[in-house]
Design an enzyme around this catalytic site. Structure first.
Site, PDB file in Angstrom:
ATOM      1  CG  ASP A  68     -26.614  -1.802 -61.138  1.00 19.19           C
ATOM      2  OD1 ASP A  68     -26.257  -0.651 -61.247  1.00 19.19           O
ATOM      3  OD2 ASP A  68     -26.686  -2.509 -62.330  1.00 19.19           O
ATOM      4  CE  LYS A  90     -25.563   0.302 -64.044  1.00 15.81           C
ATOM      5  NZ  LYS A  90     -26.498  -0.746 -64.769  1.00 15.81           N
ATOM      6  CB  CYS A  97     -24.105  -3.972 -64.188  1.00 14.81           C
ATOM      7  SG  CYS A  97     -25.524  -3.687 -65.319  1.00 14.81           S
TER       8      CYS A  97
HETATM    9  C1  VGL Z   1     -27.885  -5.977 -64.828  1.00 18.36           C
HETATM   10  C2  VGL Z   1     -28.933  -7.461 -66.320  1.00 18.36           C
HETATM   11  C3  VGL Z   1     -29.847  -6.505 -66.658  1.00 18.36           C
HETATM   12  C4  VGL Z   1     -26.803  -6.000 -63.637  1.00 18.36           C
HETATM   13  C5  VGL Z   1     -28.767  -5.061 -65.203  1.00 18.36           C
HETATM   14  O1  VGL Z   1     -26.712  -4.906 -62.916  1.00 18.36           O
HETATM   15  O2  VGL Z   1     -25.783  -6.580 -63.803  1.00 18.36           O
HETATM   16  N1  VGL Z   1     -28.025  -7.235 -65.395  1.00 18.36           N
HETATM   17  N2  VGL Z   1     -29.743  -5.176 -66.032  1.00 18.36           N
END
Ligand code: VGL
Ligand code: ZN
Length: 198
Positions: free
Chosen positions: A9, A107, A152
């Site tokens: 991410d 995702k 994540c």
């Molecule tokens: C994430 C919160 C919501 C992350 C993704 O990538 O850690 N955190 N969505």
């Protein structure tokens, strides 16, 4: 032993100026690009929510970001709107080397279930398909970096360890949201699951 680098991410919304900015999230990009040279296989993940996703506080009347809600699959943190499919915020950081990626796994596209982990949605049951991809390529060892350490990266590393992969987390190439003790809890959880914290 066949290993893969999994970059979690590294998207604009998790970097300074983004909707769910992780402090110093952008600082890890050069180091991640350099680390790719040491891997034959690079996999990127991308948080990829439809507008109005159930993990967004804006989807729940009277709720603010960082409040909790009970979902059918358990407690869920409510977030600011982030990583909406096709938006600039959902795009990878402009400096991240995406050329080396064999696979980009998305995702969080299920409107009703969040997905922190690259392996399972937050119901801890619905697979993303990553496990099958890794097993069919005989990849046994994973190195994880990216954002955010306590969400994540944490959920992905714990699931990888539970599934029997050898998993290491390079913490200097991760950054955390660190909300309400979440970083310390994540570090303890990853260690308990058998992930190697580096
Ligand atoms: C994430 C919160 C919501 C992350 C993704 O990538 O850690 N955190 N969505
Ligand atoms: Zn998200």
């Amino acid at each position: 032993m066949t290993q893969a680098l999994i970059v979690i991410d590294v998207q604009n919304d998790f970097c300074p100026g983004g909707a769910l900015a992780v402090p110093e999230g952008d600082l890890i990009v050069p180091g991640i690009n350099a680390l790719m040279d040491q891997f034959q296989t690079v996999i990127l993940t991308q948080d990829w929510h439809p507008a109005g996703h159930s993990s967004f506080a804006s989807s729940h009347a009277g709720k603010a970001p960082m409040e909790m809600i009970d979902m059918p699959y358990g407690p869920q943190v409510l977030w600011p709107d982030h990583c909406v499919q096709g938006s600039e915020g959902a795009a990878f950081h402009a400096d991240l080397n995406t050329t080396r990626a064999d696979l980009i796994i998305r995702k969080g596209y299920n409107p009703a279930i969040d997905s922190y982990s690259a392996f399972f949605e937050n119901d801890q049951t619905t697979p993303t398909g990553l496990e099958g991809y890794l097993r069919t390529r005989a990849i046994t060892d994973l190195v994880m970096v990216g954002l955010a350490t306590d969400f994540c990266v944490n959920f992905s590393a714990v699931d990888a360890a539970k599934l029997g992969f050898n998993v290491s987390v390079k913490q200097d190439l991760c950054r955390a949201i660190d909300f309400d003790g979440s970083l310390a809890a994540a570090q303890a959880g990853m260690q308990a699951a058998g992930a190697n914290l580096q």
